[in-house]
Design an enzyme around this catalytic site. Structure first.
Site, short mmCIF file in Angstrom:
data_model
loop_
_atom_site.label_atom_id
_atom_site.label_comp_id
_atom_site.label_asym_id
_atom_site.label_seq_id
_atom_site.Cartn_x
_atom_site.Cartn_y
_atom_site.Cartn_z
N CYS A 139 1.14 -1.60 0.23
CA CYS A 139 -0.04 0.05 0.28
C CYS A 139 0.90 1.05 -0.12
O CYS A 139 0.44 2.42 -0.17
CB CYS A 139 -1.18 -0.20 1.22
N1 COA Z 1 -19.89 -8.51 8.38
C1 COA Z 1 -20.45 -8.84 10.10
N2 COA Z 1 -19.50 -8.64 10.95
C2 COA Z 1 -18.29 -9.28 10.82
C3 COA Z 1 -17.98 -9.24 9.38
C4 COA Z 1 -18.75 -9.24 8.03
N3 COA Z 1 -18.41 -8.94 7.17
N4 COA Z 1 -16.92 -9.19 9.62
C5 COA Z 1 -15.85 -9.37 10.93
N5 COA Z 1 -17.34 -9.59 11.75
C6 COA Z 1 -17.50 -9.75 13.53
C7 COA Z 1 -16.22 -10.26 13.74
O1 COA Z 1 -16.29 -11.65 13.84
C8 COA Z 1 -16.45 -9.69 15.22
O2 COA Z 1 -17.64 -11.03 16.00
P1 COA Z 1 -17.21 -10.66 17.31
O3 COA Z 1 -16.94 -9.26 17.87
O4 COA Z 1 -18.89 -11.74 17.63
O5 COA Z 1 -15.96 -11.58 17.10
C9 COA Z 1 -16.94 -8.46 15.05
O6 COA Z 1 -17.38 -8.43 13.71
C10 COA Z 1 -15.69 -7.28 15.45
O7 COA Z 1 -15.00 -7.99 14.07
P2 COA Z 1 -13.09 -7.29 13.91
O8 COA Z 1 -12.59 -7.91 13.20
O9 COA Z 1 -12.84 -7.35 14.94
O10 COA Z 1 -14.11 -5.89 13.55
P3 COA Z 1 -12.56 -4.24 13.75
O11 COA Z 1 -13.98 -3.57 14.26
O12 COA Z 1 -11.56 -4.38 13.30
O13 COA Z 1 -13.07 -4.27 11.76
C11 COA Z 1 -11.27 -3.95 10.16
C12 COA Z 1 -12.27 -5.17 10.93
C13 COA Z 1 -10.71 -5.04 8.82
C14 COA Z 1 -11.90 -2.86 8.97
C15 COA Z 1 -10.49 -3.33 10.23
O14 COA Z 1 -9.47 -4.16 11.75
C16 COA Z 1 -9.30 -2.68 10.06
O15 COA Z 1 -9.50 -2.41 9.51
N6 COA Z 1 -7.90 -2.81 10.24
C17 COA Z 1 -7.34 -1.73 9.82
C18 COA Z 1 -7.32 -2.67 8.23
C19 COA Z 1 -5.66 -2.50 7.56
O16 COA Z 1 -5.75 -1.41 7.26
N7 COA Z 1 -5.15 -3.53 6.64
C20 COA Z 1 -4.49 -2.74 6.15
C21 COA Z 1 -5.21 -3.52 4.46
S1 COA Z 1 -3.41 -2.87 3.24
#
Ligand code: COA
Length: 373
Positions: free
Chosen positions: A156
């Site tokens: 990225c």
């Molecule tokens: N739909 C519904 N629920 C979902 C889901 C979806 N698509 N994906 C995950 N969940 C659920 C999870 O199972 C979890 O449930 P639980 O609390 O019962 O275990 C809950 O939602 C929270 O999941 P989590 O993965 O902890 O969410 P988050 O708030 O951390 O958001 C990201 C996830 C990936 C959006 C976030 O962590 C993020 O953006 N991180 C940085 C990513 C990044 O910059 N990456 C670089 C890529 S180049």
């Protein structure tokens, strides 16, 4: 020493967009089928059933509402769940090079520059579609550019690393005009059957023309300073490569596509980037109030909110830290360049801003710019 400047940027957006509702519907249909096919194992406790994805979660967790893709039909077909991109004969321009050429022409036109004036092409992107010949050389040939071209991949952060590389060529006198392109078919490396990440990415191409100040158009962006940083992490990974084509798990296994520990990425990258911006600003004698706008990497709206508030010492407005995530999603290296391209024409002479990218590696890059006139 010659000063490098940004003469212009370019953008190419694919024609198809997928809304969260469309993406979630296909994921849920796929999950229902998977649960039916694995009913016995699920009942006996050997397998966990797949739970539904949700539009509300996606928007709240990421700020993404839709994404552009090069192939919509394959991605939203619950029996395919991947873009269907036809292989092209060697005589035809590759998809990545084609997208890059569209964005490059946009940048060249904006700068009033013809391709023959360019000395070098850098293709800086996350996922090259082949090992060699370089995509950049194909772009060079398609545009009719003399000189040299090569690919580089810093995930990225590729665009800011590409800008610094181009700027260094100009400072060293190795080139006067460098075209840096970022074609990203992120849908190709995204696992659309992974609920945690199926919504994250989109496809796009951007281009940045970096030139010596003495040949640049009068309307340009001075580059006040660039800085790059890397720090190894396994939290964003893609193990696809030619050494694992015969591995038992094979090509197609989940770790041969994008995988991440999203929470850890969030926790670790936010302070790393905020500290890097602060330190670089200090080195250049700049202050946060002196910045009109920051164009951050577009991975997650909450992440950007936090980084911007650490840099500014308060919540940033949409004007100060614009997002394109809602319509483009995460487009890897291209994200901060799309934000810059779309939200910079209102700058007045002397106003300053920051282009900042971050991502896998970990990697991060900062480019402070000032409007010329
Ligand atoms: N739909 C519904 N629920 C979902 C889901 C979806 N698509 N994906 C995950 N969940 C659920 C999870 O199972 C979890 O449930 P639980 O609390 O019962 O275990 C809950 O939602 C929270 O999941 P989590 O993965 O902890 O969410 P988050 O708030 O951390 O958001 C990201 C996830 C990936 C959006 C976030 O962590 C993020 O953006 N991180 C940085 C990513 C990044 O910059 N990456 C670089 C890529 S180049």
């Amino acid at each position: 020493m010659t000063n490098p400047v940004i003469s212009a940027t370019g953008l190419w957006t694919p024609p198809h967009s997928i809304s969260n509702a469309e993406l979630v519907a296909s994921y849920n249909a796929w999950a229902d089928t998977w649960n039916r096919e694995n009913e016995a194992e699920i009942k006996s406790g050997l397998m966990e059933p797949k739970t539904h994805s949700s539009v509300e979660f996606i928007e709240k967790a990421s700020g993404i509402k839709s994404r552009f893709v090069v192939d919509k039909d394959g991605v939203i077909d619950p029996y395919i769940m991947a873009p269907r991109i036809a292989e092209r004969p060697n005589e035809q321009i590759s998809l990545l090079a084609e997208m890059a050429v569209f964005a490059a022409r946009d940048a060249l036109k904006a700068a009033g520059r013809s391709a023959e004036d360019v000395d070098a092409v850098i293709c800086a992107a996350s996922n090259m579609q082949r090992a060699y010949p370089a995509m950049a050389i194909e772009v060079q040939q398609a545009l009719g550019i003399e000189g040299f071209a090569f690919d580089m991949n810093v995930a990225c952060s590729s665009a800011t690393f590409g800008i610094q590389t181009a700027a260094d060529f100009i400072r060293a006198g190795h080139a006067k005009s460098v075209l840096m392109v970022n074609p990203e078919v992120c849908s190709g490396h995204l696992n659309f059957t992974d609920r945690d990440s199926h919504f994250i990415f989109g496809d796009v191409a951007t281009a940045v023309l970096i030139e010596a100040e003495d040949i640049a158009p009068a309307d340009h962006w001075k580059i006040l300073g660039t800085k790059l940083k890397t720090q190894f992490s396994n939290n964003i990974r893609n193990n696809f490569g030619f050494l694992n084509r015969a591995a038992p798990e094979g090509v197609g296994a989940p770790d041969k596509l994008f995988i991440q520990e999203g929470r850890k990425v969030f926790r670790e990258v936010v302070p790393m980037v905020a500290e890097m911006i602060g330190a670089h600003m200090g080195e250049l004698g700049l202050t946060a109030p002196g910045l009109r706008r920051i164009w951050l990497h577009q991975a997650n709206a909450n992440m950007n909110r936090l980084i911007a508030s650490k840099v500014l010492g308060r919540e940033a407005t949409e004007d100060e830290s614009p997002t394109v995530l809602d319509t483009y999603a995460n487009t890897s290296s291209a994200g901060s360049i799309i934000a810059f391209h779309k939200h910079s024409s209102d700058f007045k002479p002397g106003e300053r801003g920051l282009i900042c990218s971050f991502g896998a590696g970990y990697s991060a890059g900062t480019v402070f710019v000032e409007r010329s006139r």
